[in-house]
Scaffold this motif. Sequence first.
Motif, mmCIF file in Angstrom:
data_model
loop_
_atom_site.group_PDB
_atom_site.id
_atom_site.type_symbol
_atom_site.label_atom_id
_atom_site.label_comp_id
_atom_site.label_asym_id
_atom_site.label_seq_id
_atom_site.Cartn_x
_atom_site.Cartn_y
_atom_site.Cartn_z
ATOM 1 N N GLY A 1 -8.450 -0.057 6.953
ATOM 2 C CA GLY A 1 -9.337 -0.966 6.202
ATOM 3 C C GLY A 1 -7.876 -1.569 5.157
ATOM 4 O O GLY A 1 -8.423 -2.760 5.120
ATOM 5 N N TYR A 2 -6.962 -1.520 5.499
ATOM 6 C CA TYR A 2 -5.895 -2.062 4.412
ATOM 7 C C TYR A 2 -5.718 -3.671 5.582
ATOM 8 O O TYR A 2 -5.318 -4.124 5.128
ATOM 9 C CB TYR A 2 -5.077 -1.652 3.953
ATOM 10 C CG TYR A 2 -3.467 -1.677 3.886
ATOM 11 C CD1 TYR A 2 -3.040 -2.406 2.578
ATOM 12 C CD2 TYR A 2 -1.975 -1.765 4.673
ATOM 13 C CE1 TYR A 2 -2.082 -3.528 1.938
ATOM 14 C CE2 TYR A 2 -0.873 -2.790 4.173
ATOM 15 C CZ TYR A 2 -1.089 -3.241 3.327
ATOM 16 O OH TYR A 2 0.049 -4.159 2.865
ATOM 17 N N PRO B 1 5.933 -6.812 -4.316
ATOM 18 C CA PRO B 1 4.604 -7.037 -4.050
ATOM 19 C C PRO B 1 3.890 -7.467 -5.798
ATOM 20 O O PRO B 1 4.602 -6.516 -6.662
ATOM 21 C CB PRO B 1 3.752 -5.256 -3.518
ATOM 22 C CG PRO B 1 4.826 -4.557 -4.188
ATOM 23 C CD PRO B 1 5.910 -4.919 -4.293
ATOM 24 N N ASP B 2 2.840 -8.077 -5.533
ATOM 25 C CA ASP B 2 2.090 -8.800 -6.893
ATOM 26 C C ASP B 2 0.591 -7.814 -6.723
ATOM 27 O O ASP B 2 0.337 -7.829 -7.969
ATOM 28 C CB ASP B 2 1.759 -10.015 -6.977
ATOM 29 C CG ASP B 2 0.887 -10.428 -5.566
ATOM 30 O OD1 ASP B 2 0.597 -9.456 -4.609
ATOM 31 O OD2 ASP B 2 0.162 -11.697 -5.440
ATOM 32 N N ALA B 3 -0.083 -6.961 -6.150
ATOM 33 C CA ALA B 3 -0.590 -5.947 -6.226
ATOM 34 C C ALA B 3 -0.133 -4.716 -4.873
ATOM 35 O O ALA B 3 -0.140 -4.885 -4.104
ATOM 36 C CB ALA B 3 -1.666 -6.336 -5.679
ATOM 37 N N VAL B 4 -1.296 -3.324 -5.940
ATOM 38 C CA VAL B 4 -0.638 -1.874 -4.731
ATOM 39 C C VAL B 4 -1.950 -1.626 -4.466
ATOM 40 O O VAL B 4 -2.852 -1.211 -5.679
ATOM 41 C CB VAL B 4 0.641 -1.392 -5.582
ATOM 42 C CG1 VAL B 4 0.617 -0.117 -4.973
ATOM 43 C CG2 VAL B 4 1.848 -1.704 -5.543
ATOM 44 N N PHE B 5 -1.705 -0.882 -3.698
ATOM 45 C CA PHE B 5 -3.179 -0.018 -3.354
ATOM 46 C C PHE B 5 -2.959 1.211 -2.895
ATOM 47 O O PHE B 5 -2.175 1.617 -2.247
ATOM 48 C CB PHE B 5 -4.064 -0.984 -1.710
ATOM 49 C CG PHE B 5 -5.171 -0.130 -1.560
ATOM 50 C CD1 PHE B 5 -5.767 0.929 -2.497
ATOM 51 C CD2 PHE B 5 -5.202 0.877 0.300
ATOM 52 C CE1 PHE B 5 -6.753 1.731 -1.496
ATOM 53 C CE2 PHE B 5 -5.681 1.706 0.836
ATOM 54 C CZ PHE B 5 -7.009 1.889 -0.643
ATOM 55 N N ALA B 6 -3.165 1.978 -3.784
ATOM 56 C CA ALA B 6 -2.632 3.342 -3.631
ATOM 57 C C ALA B 6 -3.927 3.920 -2.806
ATOM 58 O O ALA B 6 -4.857 4.358 -3.383
ATOM 59 C CB ALA B 6 -2.543 4.206 -4.546
ATOM 60 N N THR C 1 0.768 -1.237 -0.515
ATOM 61 C CA THR C 1 0.122 -0.165 -0.127
ATOM 62 C C THR C 1 0.656 1.111 -0.030
ATOM 63 O O THR C 1 1.363 1.340 1.192
ATOM 64 C CB THR C 1 -0.745 0.028 1.218
ATOM 65 O OG1 THR C 1 -1.406 0.967 1.625
ATOM 66 C CG2 THR C 1 -0.319 0.202 2.712
ATOM 67 N N ILE C 2 0.386 2.312 -0.718
ATOM 68 C CA ILE C 2 1.253 3.972 -1.187
ATOM 69 C C ILE C 2 -0.040 4.274 0.178
ATOM 70 O O ILE C 2 -1.254 5.183 -0.292
ATOM 71 C CB ILE C 2 1.371 4.326 -2.379
ATOM 72 C CG1 ILE C 2 2.238 3.550 -2.634
ATOM 73 C CG2 ILE C 2 1.643 5.532 -2.198
ATOM 74 C CD1 ILE C 2 2.107 3.140 -4.799
ATOM 75 N N THR C 3 0.018 4.968 1.448
ATOM 76 C CA THR C 3 -0.508 4.813 2.080
ATOM 77 C C THR C 3 -1.088 6.747 1.888
ATOM 78 O O THR C 3 -0.166 7.448 1.228
ATOM 79 C CB THR C 3 -0.184 5.105 3.149
ATOM 80 O OG1 THR C 3 0.372 5.613 3.528
ATOM 81 C CG2 THR C 3 -0.271 4.066 3.945
ATOM 82 N N GLY C 4 -2.624 7.171 2.664
ATOM 83 C CA GLY C 4 -1.958 8.669 2.551
ATOM 84 C C GLY C 4 -1.431 9.265 3.574
ATOM 85 O O GLY C 4 -0.581 8.930 4.460
ATOM 86 N N PRO C 5 -1.182 10.413 3.621
ATOM 87 C CA PRO C 5 -0.581 11.270 4.786
ATOM 88 C C PRO C 5 -1.205 10.636 6.126
ATOM 89 O O PRO C 5 -1.931 10.638 6.328
ATOM 90 C CB PRO C 5 -0.417 12.201 4.810
ATOM 91 C CG PRO C 5 -1.484 12.942 3.962
ATOM 92 C CD PRO C 5 -1.835 11.541 2.925
ATOM 93 N N MET C 6 -0.043 10.500 7.502
ATOM 94 C CA MET C 6 -0.673 9.700 8.551
ATOM 95 C C MET C 6 -0.974 10.873 9.670
ATOM 96 O O MET C 6 -1.380 11.058 11.088
ATOM 97 C CB MET C 6 0.442 8.637 9.085
ATOM 98 C CG MET C 6 0.067 7.673 8.611
ATOM 99 S SD MET C 6 -1.112 7.052 8.053
ATOM 100 C CE MET C 6 -0.499 5.363 7.590
ATOM 101 N N ASN C 7 -0.700 11.709 9.257
ATOM 102 C CA ASN C 7 -1.681 13.796 10.225
ATOM 103 C C ASN C 7 -3.149 13.802 9.501
ATOM 104 O O ASN C 7 -3.726 14.795 10.102
ATOM 105 C CB ASN C 7 -0.688 14.419 10.130
ATOM 106 C CG ASN C 7 0.155 15.036 8.277
ATOM 107 O OD1 ASN C 7 -0.586 14.611 7.495
ATOM 108 N ND2 ASN C 7 0.730 15.871 8.896
#
Length: 337
Positions: free
Chosen positions: A201-202, A242-247, A185-191
């Motif tokens: 959710g991930y 990784p075999d998949a990425v959730f952005a 996963t490429i997360t959003g900003p944690m702040n």
Amino acid sequence: MHITLDEIARRAGVSRSTASRVINNHPHVNPAVRERVWQAIRETNYQPNLPARSLASRRSQVIGIIIPQPIHTLFADPYFPLLIEGIAQVCNERQFSIMLELATNPTGDPYRHIGRQGFLEGAIVASAIEDHFLSQWLAQESIPVVSIGRISTHPAIPYVDVDNRQGARMMIEHLLRCGYRRIATITGPMNIVAGRDRFAGYCDALDAAGLPLLPELIVEGNFSEQSGFSAMQSLLQREPRPDAVFAASDMMALGAFKALRAVGLSVPDDIGLGGFDDIPLAAAMTPTLTTVRQPINELGQTAARLLLDRITTAARDLAVERVILPTTLVIRESCVR
């Protein structure tokens, strides 16, 4: 023909003072009467004299939209124009104007001028970073405020949000059904709460599937295309990759897609890809992007209605409203196996 307030009152079958109360959003007007007046306004395209109204009522009929993000973010990400469009639609219907406030100095206080001159009647804050500047402003501000996005540090602030956690979980569950197992996963900003909720959710989906949470498959982004590109470059250095990425945003998914293409990798043949937002670009990509749709325009409309209701009704008469809109999984081509 110049349309006057007297003509609006005549067409609606009400007194001039009643028509004026409707235009000025006075709360104590019968709904049926209010609708007749607005119908007359729409039919005649009547335009009130805003400066005169402000002087007479000592009200500006102006709200602020506060987006404490760098200016280039506002113009690069289609999310914000769709959001502002929704706010503007409701404000136009109710004869309010909007003033856009941006964080022109990312190292300073983006709220320092808001409400200080007594011009704004209320404010909508979107994509707020949970920092001491936000806390200080909310503690001192006297005008009504509504947030687009939950502010965890200030539960008394009314807000409208989407179910970010469930939306992200739906995406990971779909990737799992497609046969992917090493999902990054490429997360959003944690702040920002949305970044944390989508990451949660991930985690929920991996845990429910009995899969470990691997730190090497987690890279933080900031919802921008460039951060998605850089994060994908970092993920490609991991072995095995990784075999998949959730952005956690479509713009980051676009950046990740460009990073994959730059090294000759194909979506979805080599790596599956999912996003979040369903901006128009998602359906225009090749392959089209599987994503989580959030009703961006409706977010703006709902926030505007919450705020204008608080402005036109005594705040003590309204409970703190928390509106959560649903998200929808939109399955396209980017994670087909």
